[in-house]
Scaffold this motif. Structure first.
Motif, PDB file in Angstrom:
ATOM      1  N   CYS A  86      21.834 -31.441  -3.304  1.00 44.73           N
ATOM      2  CA  CYS A  86      22.526 -30.314  -3.940  1.00 44.73           C
ATOM      3  C   CYS A  86      22.767 -30.680  -5.403  1.00 44.73           C
ATOM      4  CB  CYS A  86      23.851 -30.046  -3.234  1.00 44.73           C
ATOM      5  SG  CYS A  86      24.878 -28.801  -4.050  1.00 44.73           S
ATOM      6  N   VAL A  87      22.208 -29.879  -6.306  1.00 46.64           N
ATOM      7  CA  VAL A  87      22.309 -30.144  -7.739  1.00 46.64           C
ATOM      8  C   VAL A  87      23.324 -29.194  -8.363  1.00 46.64           C
ATOM      9  CG1 VAL A  87      21.065 -30.151  -9.928  1.00 46.64           C
ATOM     10  CG2 VAL A  87      19.952 -31.023  -7.859  1.00 46.64           C
ATOM     11  N   LEU A  88      24.327 -29.745  -9.020  1.00 49.08           N
ATOM     12  CA  LEU A  88      25.346 -28.957  -9.695  1.00 49.08           C
ATOM     13  C   LEU A  88      25.052 -28.924 -11.192  1.00 49.08           C
ATOM     14  CD1 LEU A  88      28.585 -30.271  -7.921  1.00 49.08           C
ATOM     15  CD2 LEU A  88      27.204 -28.268  -7.341  1.00 49.08           C
ATOM     16  N   HIS A  89      25.180 -27.736 -11.771  1.00 48.27           N
ATOM     17  CA  HIS A  89      24.935 -27.544 -13.202  1.00 48.27           C
ATOM     18  C   HIS A  89      26.242 -27.761 -13.957  1.00 48.27           C
ATOM     19  CE1 HIS A  89      21.595 -24.490 -11.915  1.00 48.27           C
ATOM     20  NE2 HIS A  89      21.308 -25.734 -11.583  1.00 48.27           N
ATOM     21  N   GLY A  90      26.217 -28.652 -14.938  1.00 48.69           N
ATOM     22  CA  GLY A  90      27.463 -28.919 -15.650  1.00 48.69           C
ATOM     23  C   GLY A  90      27.249 -29.461 -17.039  1.00 48.69           C
ATOM     24  N   ILE A 128      36.254 -27.819  -8.506  1.00 53.57           N
ATOM     25  CA  ILE A 128      35.255 -27.446  -9.504  1.00 53.57           C
ATOM     26  C   ILE A 128      35.011 -25.946  -9.501  1.00 53.57           C
ATOM     27  CG2 ILE A 128      34.209 -29.730  -9.374  1.00 53.57           C
ATOM     28  CD1 ILE A 128      31.886 -28.486  -7.811  1.00 53.57           C
ATOM     29  N   ASN A 129      34.190 -25.500 -10.444  1.00 55.70           N
ATOM     30  CA  ASN A 129      33.953 -24.066 -10.620  1.00 55.70           C
ATOM     31  C   ASN A 129      32.897 -23.519  -9.661  1.00 55.70           C
ATOM     32  OD1 ASN A 129      35.677 -24.274 -12.872  1.00 55.70           O
ATOM     33  ND2 ASN A 129      33.967 -24.820 -14.202  1.00 55.70           N
ATOM     34  N   TYR A 130      32.112 -24.417  -9.072  1.00 51.51           N
ATOM     35  CA  TYR A 130      31.007 -24.006  -8.196  1.00 51.51           C
ATOM     36  C   TYR A 130      31.505 -23.112  -7.056  1.00 51.51           C
ATOM     37  CZ  TYR A 130      27.113 -24.379  -4.896  1.00 51.51           C
ATOM     38  OH  TYR A 130      26.089 -24.107  -4.024  1.00 51.51           O
ATOM     39  N   GLY A 131      30.981 -21.903  -6.977  1.00 46.84           N
ATOM     40  CA  GLY A 131      31.351 -21.005  -5.900  1.00 46.84           C
ATOM     41  C   GLY A 131      32.765 -20.481  -5.957  1.00 46.84           C
ATOM     42  N   LYS A 132      33.432 -20.684  -7.100  1.00 52.83           N
ATOM     43  CA  LYS A 132      34.848 -20.296  -7.196  1.00 52.83           C
ATOM     44  C   LYS A 132      35.051 -18.822  -6.910  1.00 52.83           C
ATOM     45  CE  LYS A 132      37.446 -22.425 -10.137  1.00 52.83           C
ATOM     46  NZ  LYS A 132      38.013 -22.921 -11.399  1.00 52.83           N
ATOM     47  N   GLN A 133      34.078 -18.009  -7.339  1.00 50.43           N
ATOM     48  CA  GLN A 133      34.235 -16.574  -7.118  1.00 50.43           C
ATOM     49  C   GLN A 133      34.188 -16.199  -5.645  1.00 50.43           C
ATOM     50  OE1 GLN A 133      31.878 -18.157  -8.702  1.00 50.43           O
ATOM     51  NE2 GLN A 133      29.832 -17.330  -8.354  1.00 50.43           N
ATOM     52  N   GLU A 134      33.590 -17.097  -4.834  1.00 54.19           N
ATOM     53  CA  GLU A 134      33.523 -16.796  -3.385  1.00 54.19           C
ATOM     54  C   GLU A 134      34.730 -17.313  -2.618  1.00 54.19           C
ATOM     55  OE1 GLU A 134      30.596 -18.204  -4.860  1.00 54.19           O
ATOM     56  OE2 GLU A 134      29.688 -16.224  -5.023  1.00 54.19           O
ATOM     57  N   ARG A 192      32.184 -18.613 -22.855  1.00 56.96           N
ATOM     58  CA  ARG A 192      31.104 -17.846 -22.224  1.00 56.96           C
ATOM     59  C   ARG A 192      30.080 -18.759 -21.556  1.00 56.96           C
ATOM     60  NH1 ARG A 192      26.591 -17.835 -25.571  1.00 56.96           N
ATOM     61  NH2 ARG A 192      26.998 -18.717 -27.646  1.00 56.96           N
ATOM     62  N   ILE A 193      29.957 -20.000 -22.043  1.00 56.87           N
ATOM     63  CA  ILE A 193      29.069 -20.971 -21.406  1.00 56.87           C
ATOM     64  C   ILE A 193      29.815 -21.765 -20.349  1.00 56.87           C
ATOM     65  CG2 ILE A 193      27.620 -23.003 -21.762  1.00 56.87           C
ATOM     66  CD1 ILE A 193      26.900 -21.921 -24.499  1.00 56.87           C
ATOM     67  N   LEU A 194      31.032 -22.187 -20.658  1.00 51.32           N
ATOM     68  CA  LEU A 194      31.811 -22.969 -19.690  1.00 51.32           C
ATOM     69  C   LEU A 194      31.946 -22.240 -18.362  1.00 51.32           C
ATOM     70  CD1 LEU A 194      34.734 -24.327 -21.917  1.00 51.32           C
ATOM     71  CD2 LEU A 194      32.704 -25.576 -21.142  1.00 51.32           C
ATOM     72  N   LYS A 195      32.157 -20.939 -18.417  1.00 49.13           N
ATOM     73  CA  LYS A 195      32.393 -20.185 -17.185  1.00 49.13           C
ATOM     74  C   LYS A 195      31.137 -20.094 -16.310  1.00 49.13           C
ATOM     75  CE  LYS A 195      33.798 -16.090 -18.128  1.00 49.13           C
ATOM     76  NZ  LYS A 195      34.279 -14.818 -18.726  1.00 49.13           N
ATOM     77  N   GLN A 196      29.973 -20.428 -16.868  1.00 53.89           N
ATOM     78  CA  GLN A 196      28.744 -20.440 -16.088  1.00 53.89           C
ATOM     79  C   GLN A 196      28.461 -21.800 -15.446  1.00 53.89           C
ATOM     80  OE1 GLN A 196      25.271 -18.583 -17.955  1.00 53.89           O
ATOM     81  NE2 GLN A 196      26.613 -17.628 -19.453  1.00 53.89           N
ATOM     82  N   MET A 197      29.219 -22.814 -15.846  1.00 56.56           N
ATOM     83  CA  MET A 197      28.983 -24.164 -15.331  1.00 56.56           C
ATOM     84  C   MET A 197      29.626 -24.348 -13.955  1.00 56.56           C
ATOM     85  SD  MET A 197      27.230 -25.741 -17.727  1.00 56.56           S
ATOM     86  CE  MET A 197      26.411 -24.133 -17.800  1.00 56.56           C
ATOM     87  N   ASP A 198      28.957 -25.130 -13.099  1.00 59.14           N
ATOM     88  CA  ASP A 198      29.545 -25.479 -11.803  1.00 59.14           C
ATOM     89  C   ASP A 198      30.698 -26.442 -11.964  1.00 59.14           C
ATOM     90  OD1 ASP A 198      27.579 -23.992 -10.518  1.00 59.14           O
ATOM     91  OD2 ASP A 198      26.250 -25.715 -10.307  1.00 59.14           O
ATOM     92  N   LEU A 217      24.652 -32.671 -12.884  1.00 60.33           N
ATOM     93  CA  LEU A 217      23.972 -32.834 -14.172  1.00 60.33           C
ATOM     94  C   LEU A 217      24.975 -32.513 -15.274  1.00 60.33           C
ATOM     95  CD1 LEU A 217      20.624 -30.978 -13.341  1.00 60.33           C
ATOM     96  CD2 LEU A 217      21.089 -33.442 -13.178  1.00 60.33           C
ATOM     97  N   THR A 218      25.427 -33.513 -15.982  1.00 60.19           N
ATOM     98  CA  THR A 218      26.498 -33.320 -16.964  1.00 60.19           C
ATOM     99  C   THR A 218      26.076 -33.911 -18.306  1.00 60.19           C
ATOM    100  OG1 THR A 218      27.554 -35.316 -16.073  1.00 60.19           O
ATOM    101  CG2 THR A 218      28.382 -33.200 -15.292  1.00 60.19           C
ATOM    102  N   ASP A 219      25.042 -33.308 -18.875  1.00 53.31           N
ATOM    103  CA  ASP A 219      24.595 -33.793 -20.177  1.00 53.31           C
ATOM    104  C   ASP A 219      25.646 -33.525 -21.242  1.00 53.31           C
ATOM    105  OD1 ASP A 219      21.946 -34.999 -19.865  1.00 53.31           O
ATOM    106  OD2 ASP A 219      21.362 -33.037 -19.107  1.00 53.31           O
ATOM    107  N   HIS A 220      25.572 -34.358 -22.285  1.00 54.20           N
ATOM    108  CA  HIS A 220      26.540 -34.245 -23.370  1.00 54.20           C
ATOM    109  C   HIS A 220      26.406 -32.900 -24.080  1.00 54.20           C
ATOM    110  CE1 HIS A 220      28.216 -38.273 -23.324  1.00 54.20           C
ATOM    111  NE2 HIS A 220      26.997 -38.768 -23.167  1.00 54.20           N
TER     112      HIS A 220
END
Length: 241
Positions: A68-72, A234-240, A89-95, A38-41
């Protein structure tokens, strides 16, 4: 070639798209996809949603219709220094985050200016994909772009919508051929994106795939074939990881 994901999709929240999250996910399932992005403008695109939309994506389930839905977001590159219209602060929360040049948000500059805008955006650690770098209204030095994509571990998109004869982007076919040949030469992966603004385009990579076949581009450099390959970028799960 196996094609199981589409991570460039827009919902009603973008303002000029026409379906809900659930409708897009259902279309993804019906077309045999496994992953939907999901990559809305981002906010500076006229008619799109505000920052709170992206902050609140956490309420959207990670599994919808078995997908599987990715937030972006597709953020707008706002200047020739690669600034974008969502804060860190918002970008870092995106998958995942796609960064693109759009005429409502930035005027086309020189080849040097446009290229610098994209390269500086790539240096942002939360940006994963450069969207539709094929738009001839924003001429780019593709050799520099491909080199920067390799250096910054960022994917370049082969945008199916750009290749539609009705699309307003210019010289996309010719520019995509140049991008693909350089990516093949330097071993740089690409991602096919539908840029869907309506359910019928979810997972539609027909024109992009035809071009990849025409060029003889190697399957192993197209991340759409494997979820694990996408996750490397991508950023999804990067911390793991």
């Amino acid at each position: 070639m196996r094609d199981i994901l589409d991570v460039h999709c827009h919902t009603l929240a973008s303002g000029h798209a026409y379906n809900t999250v659930w409708e897009m996910a259902r279309a993804a399932r019906e077309k045999g996809l496994e992953i939907l992005g999901l990559t809305d403008h981002a906010p500076q695109m006229p008619g799109s949603c505000g920052e709170f939309h992206f902050l609140n994506l956490k309420v959207v389930p990670r599994q919808i219709e078995g997908i599987c839905v990715l937030h972006g977001s597709e953020v707008n590159i706002m200047d020739y220094e690669g600034s974008v219209d969502l804060p860190e602060r918002i970008l870092k929360q995106m998958d995942l985050v796609i960064a693109s040049l759009h005429t409502p948000c930035i005027k086309p500059g020189t080849v040097k200016e446009n290229t610098n805008a994209c390269i500086k955006a790539m240096e942002n650690p939360y940006i994963n994909i450069i969207g539709h770098p094929d738009d001839g209204r924003f001429p780019l030095d593709y050799k520099e772009l491909v080199a920067a994509a390799r250096e910054n571990h960022v994917l370049l998109e082969i945008n199916n919508n750009s290749l539609n004869p009705q699309c307003f982007r210019q010289n996309a076919g010719e520019n995509d051929r140049t991008i693909l040949k350089l990516c093949m030469e330097y071993g740089v992966p690409v991602i096919m994106g539908s840029d869907a603004h309506v359910v019928t385009d979810v997972g539609n990579h027909v024109r992009a795939f035809a071009l990849i076949e025409e060029i003889g581009f190697p399957e192993e450099l197209v991340v759409n074939r494997d979820a694990g390959e996408l996750m490397k970028y991508i950023n999804y799960g990067k911390q793991e990881r």
